[in-house]
Design a protein around this motif. Structure first.
Motif, short mmCIF file in Angstrom:
data_model
loop_
_atom_site.label_atom_id
_atom_site.label_comp_id
_atom_site.label_asym_id
_atom_site.label_seq_id
_atom_site.Cartn_x
_atom_site.Cartn_y
_atom_site.Cartn_z
N VAL A 15 0.75 -1.12 -0.03
CA VAL A 15 -0.03 -0.06 0.03
C VAL A 15 0.92 1.24 -0.13
O VAL A 15 0.63 2.26 -0.60
CB VAL A 15 -0.99 -0.03 1.28
CG1 VAL A 15 -1.36 1.28 1.26
CG2 VAL A 15 -1.67 -0.99 1.10
N GLN A 63 2.24 1.83 -3.61
CA GLN A 63 1.47 2.44 -4.24
C GLN A 63 1.11 3.90 -4.20
O GLN A 63 1.44 4.43 -5.33
CB GLN A 63 0.02 1.64 -4.17
CG GLN A 63 0.09 0.25 -4.43
CD GLN A 63 -1.52 -0.51 -4.28
OE1 GLN A 63 -1.97 -0.02 -3.33
NE2 GLN A 63 -1.76 -1.29 -5.22
N SER A 64 1.14 4.43 -2.94
CA SER A 64 1.09 5.62 -2.66
C SER A 64 2.37 6.45 -3.16
O SER A 64 2.30 7.61 -3.67
CB SER A 64 0.54 5.96 -1.40
OG SER A 64 -0.56 5.49 -1.25
N VAL A 73 2.61 6.63 -7.14
CA VAL A 73 1.63 7.62 -7.70
C VAL A 73 2.18 9.04 -7.56
O VAL A 73 2.09 9.95 -8.43
CB VAL A 73 0.43 7.44 -7.19
CG1 VAL A 73 -0.63 8.40 -7.60
CG2 VAL A 73 -0.24 6.16 -7.70
N ARG A 133 -5.96 12.42 -0.06
CA ARG A 133 -6.64 11.48 -0.97
C ARG A 133 -5.89 10.13 -0.47
O ARG A 133 -6.45 9.31 -0.55
CB ARG A 133 -6.31 11.89 -2.31
CG ARG A 133 -7.33 12.94 -2.80
CD ARG A 133 -6.95 12.99 -4.28
NE ARG A 133 -6.57 12.00 -5.19
CZ ARG A 133 -7.61 11.45 -6.14
NH1 ARG A 133 -8.95 12.29 -6.15
NH2 ARG A 133 -7.71 10.50 -6.66
N GLU A 134 -4.65 10.09 -0.49
CA GLU A 134 -3.67 8.96 -0.25
C GLU A 134 -4.36 8.21 1.07
O GLU A 134 -4.41 7.01 1.29
CB GLU A 134 -2.46 9.19 -0.49
CG GLU A 134 -1.97 9.52 -1.95
CD GLU A 134 -2.54 8.30 -2.86
OE1 GLU A 134 -2.32 7.07 -2.63
OE2 GLU A 134 -2.89 8.72 -3.98
N ILE A 170 -6.95 8.60 2.62
CA ILE A 170 -8.27 7.84 2.52
C ILE A 170 -8.29 6.69 1.84
O ILE A 170 -8.94 5.77 2.25
CB ILE A 170 -9.40 8.88 1.66
CG1 ILE A 170 -9.56 10.38 2.71
CG2 ILE A 170 -10.85 8.40 1.99
CD1 ILE A 170 -10.19 10.37 4.29
N ALA A 171 -7.49 6.80 0.73
CA ALA A 171 -7.52 5.65 -0.11
C ALA A 171 -6.91 4.40 0.77
O ALA A 171 -7.33 3.21 0.65
CB ALA A 171 -6.66 5.85 -1.17
N LEU A 203 -9.30 2.75 2.99
CA LEU A 203 -10.32 2.24 2.18
C LEU A 203 -9.83 0.72 1.72
O LEU A 203 -10.38 -0.16 1.84
CB LEU A 203 -10.67 3.05 0.88
CG LEU A 203 -11.85 2.77 0.25
CD1 LEU A 203 -12.96 3.37 0.97
CD2 LEU A 203 -12.00 3.63 -1.03
N LEU A 204 -8.63 0.80 1.47
CA LEU A 204 -7.98 -0.54 1.03
C LEU A 204 -7.72 -1.52 2.18
O LEU A 204 -7.99 -2.58 2.17
CB LEU A 204 -6.81 -0.13 0.39
CG LEU A 204 -6.53 0.53 -1.09
CD1 LEU A 204 -5.14 1.10 -1.51
CD2 LEU A 204 -7.08 -0.54 -1.94
N LEU A 237 -10.92 -3.14 2.70
CA LEU A 237 -11.24 -3.96 1.68
C LEU A 237 -10.40 -5.53 2.03
O LEU A 237 -11.07 -6.50 2.00
CB LEU A 237 -10.85 -3.53 0.35
CG LEU A 237 -11.85 -2.43 -0.24
CD1 LEU A 237 -11.35 -1.88 -1.63
CD2 LEU A 237 -13.18 -3.27 -0.55
N MET A 238 -9.19 -5.23 2.34
CA MET A 238 -8.38 -6.24 2.78
C MET A 238 -8.91 -7.08 4.27
O MET A 238 -8.59 -8.26 4.13
CB MET A 238 -7.02 -5.70 3.15
CG MET A 238 -6.04 -5.23 2.06
SD MET A 238 -5.67 -6.59 0.99
CE MET A 238 -6.91 -6.15 -0.29
#
Lengths: 471, 471
Positions: B348, B351-352, B355, B376-377, B379-380, B383-384, B387-388
């Protein structure tokens, strides 16, 4: 490829970037528009580059965008429109009168028009297509028929073609006449009656040629060309390799149908690099252009696929530890070195896969030979493991207050780095050979895959050492 | 930027890449040279592009390289030489007669000559410089004086400058006369008596202008330009943004001293992308061009620095586990989930940071605003993490045969992903703000840094759960 309208006054001061220019212009523009000072806007924008105007308009509040756009001259409006973000292009289409929209779309270059149509709802595209002039409609429909990311999609159909029987003087007249309607006049193409490409010459060749000489005698008959279905990355590599300004595109019958210009190629090279970088960071490649504009759920969606794959692979590591926990129960300190070992393996693997994937992209690795590349990486991995030993083993020995942990860490470290480097180099190459995207075998995947093997080697080594010390 | 000598015959077959052409040419070349068939060589090479000839000669056995090179015409030899690998350029210098060497070096473009001199031993450079004609020596010494990776190093001093009082006809005559000696004739520059840049026009403007009009009336006075000390990446971004074919370079006194052409810029963009990709893979950026030619010790040296940094950071993780091993001694299965947790956090975070670092490079993130990007990151990441949870917690619950492990894994997973995304986004931005290279804060570093925090959170959560369950 416009070289004419160039903005930003000459100043010897530390150079300002385009984005900074756009920011300043936006502020002044907003103030002038709000005050109704339309002549001021025209004077303000006169020396500014189209791309900077486009960014400034994009930064304006929605309500002012159409107003600012209408103050541009017709020629300028087309150019600026082509540089706008797709989202701004669309919102402008909604706000302009249908007559204005039609004129704008009719006068765009075919390649930019197709890029716009790609973003619009199918219904709007059908309506706009129907309203285009027959010529432009035909060209647009043709371009829309090519697959995305091919030469056919990237090319423009606006080029100058000459005939072999033209003299240099005649050709120069044709160039002068057609100059306002073509994307470039610096590469000139020679075709026969069936529009087959027979040669190429540059405006430089033409300008320096004897005025009475025939084009057929001046042109070069050996032409590097691509087909409409050639991948855009290959097109970009060819232009880069040969330092061309443009590359002709032919159809299956070898007829000249368009040209790709160097400015489009720069964007392709950047786009492909972004894709490689994203793959290296486990971010799914997509429409990178609007990444920072897409909403958070789209962001999460693009990343979660990779994460799930990686978490499942990590589940295997968990499984390996859980089924070998006897040795951990005996020496719990062994667990403390697991992150260090798999971290080192992951990093060594990432280094090898990064170098190999980039080498494949820039086509440098092909010169070396694929097997030799893997062999080099294996040796490099072993070498790096040996260097790591010098730091890690004394630390493990000291932490473990005895030889067991240190020896287990040392032996498995060598195995892990060698294995990680070999896998990191060979898996992308294997994918490449199988015609798959090697970037799928990028660092995060290699890292996670070596984790499983690394942990297994480590725990097996430790339990073997334990049992042989017990005997 | 030569558009004249174009090779590879027109064939509608599946397009072949330049590297494949070079391979075929190499084989034929070697056979013909060994057989002494020199006329055959000349016929073979006639339709081949200079860059392909250069690669073929580079592929030949050392002993045949000078032989093949001598069979080229003088003009072709210069062009081919400029495309050769630095190593081949050097070995040719040793094998050619000193008269041949001098003529070659004298006739190279100044920018290519400087690139060659950069690679040669200082002694050889001094000797060659002394033997150059005064004009070429002055230009070369001047270019060598600019810092590496600046506009001054990238530019060529061969351009066409006009005066405002010239008419279009006169200007066209000047262009014709100077064409053989300049890198491009498509961008024309207008200077005053003190060589200050006062305007620019394209050959397109000139060709379409009224023959009697004055250059001063046709040219554009607003010129985008850079200074000799402007960073090469900024030069590349400007050419890319404005779709230019060339960009003028001025000195501190605003005098025009050179131009940078689009073909050089493509290489810069690729070089900068390679650098970012290497940083993302923990490979030290260096002279990427010859990576696949450098020896294994050089390869190991370039990677070991990063590995040592990462292994030291991993040592901290070890320390955290070793000092919190009470809880592991009680529930040894907790150890099995450590790789999964830190793996997810690492991915994770990667990824941040990927980007954000790419967004900084392509200058897209600046449009969004830095703080907003971090938010934004974050919060993302949360969120991830959520989901995990859906996948990982049931698995942990089932493996742990009870709520303890599952709950500890779940709570720490959320903390770790949110933290990793925030750190992954903010550390590169912080580095950028401090004027350091954000790529230093790339994926491997973020990964390793989040490991320490992640393990600490996990073990603390587990021991807190254990003690509250005991009460």
């Amino acid at each position: 490829m416009n070289q004419g309208g160039i903005g930003a006054p000459i100043d010897g001061e530390a150079s300002v970037t385009g984005a900074q220019i756009a920011e300043v212009v936006t502020q002044q523009l907003e103030a002038m528009l709000s005050a109704g000072n339309y002549d001021g806007v025209k004077t303000l924008l006169k020396p500014v580059q189209p791309v900077d105007i486009a960014e400034s308009i994009g930064n304006l509040p929605l309500i002012l965008q159409a107003l600012a756009f209408r103050l541009l001259s017709k020629n300028e409006a087309i150019e600026v429109y082509e540089y706008l973000d797709p989202a701004v292009q669309q919102s402008l289409l909604d706000r302009l009168r249908s007559g204005e929209v039609l004129e704008l779309v009719e006068r765009m270059s075919p390649d930019d028009r197709v890029r716009l149509f790609d973003e619009l709802p199918a219904k709007v595209v059908r309506r706009l297509l129907a309203e285009l002039s027959p010529d432009e409609r035909r060209v647009t429909a043709e371009l829309l028929g090519y697959e995305a990311e091919t030469a056919g999609r990237l090319m423009t159909t606006e080029f100058i073609d000459l005939k072999e029987f033209h003299t240099a003087v005649e050709a120069l007249k044709i160039v002068r006449r057609r100059a306002p309607y073509t994307e470039t006049i610096y590469s000139l193409y020679v075709t026969d009656r069936e529009r087959h490409l027979t040669g190429i010459l540059s405006l430089r060749d033409l300008v320096t040629a004897d005025p009475e000489s025939r084009i057929g005698d001046v042109m070069t008959r050996e032409v590097v060309n691509v087909q409409t279905d050639t991948d855009q990355e290959e097109v970009a590599r060819a232009i880069q390799r040969y330092d061309f300004l443009a590359l002709p595109v032919v159809d299956r019958e070898k007829r000249l149908v368009g040209i790709v210009t160097v400015d489009d190629v720069i964007d392709v090279i950047e786009q492909e690099a972004t894709r490689d970088i994203y793959a290296a960071g486990a971010v799914q490649a997509g429409d990178e252009d609007d990444y920072f504009q897409s909403n958070l759920f789209a962001v999460a969606r693009r990343r979660v696929v990779w994460l799930v794959v990686l978490v499942l692979a990590n589940g295997l590591t968990t499984k390996v530890i859980a089924t070998n926990d006897d040795v951990l129960k005996q020496v719990v300190l062994l667990a403390a070195f697991i992150p260090l070992l798999i971290g080192t393996g992951g990093n060594v693997g990432a280094q090898s896969s990064t170098v190999v994937i980039r080498g494949l992209s820039t086509q440098r690795i092909q010169t070396l030979g694929l097997l030799k590349a893997v062999f080099r990486e294996t040796i490099a991995g072993a070498l790096l493991g040996l260097l790591m030993l010098l730091i890690v083993v004394p630390f493990a020995w000291w932490q473990g207050q005895g030889p067991l942990v240190g020896t287990a860490v040392g032996i498995s470290l060598m195995c892990i780095t060698t294995l990680a480097a070999t896998a990191g180099a060979s898996l992308p190459l294997l994918f490449h050979r199988m015609g798959l995207d090697p970037a799928l075998m990028s660092a995060p995947f290699i890292t996670t895959a070596t984790d499983v093997a690394g942990v297994w080697i480590y725990l097996k080594t430790a339990s073997w050492l334990l049992s042989s010390m017990a005997n």
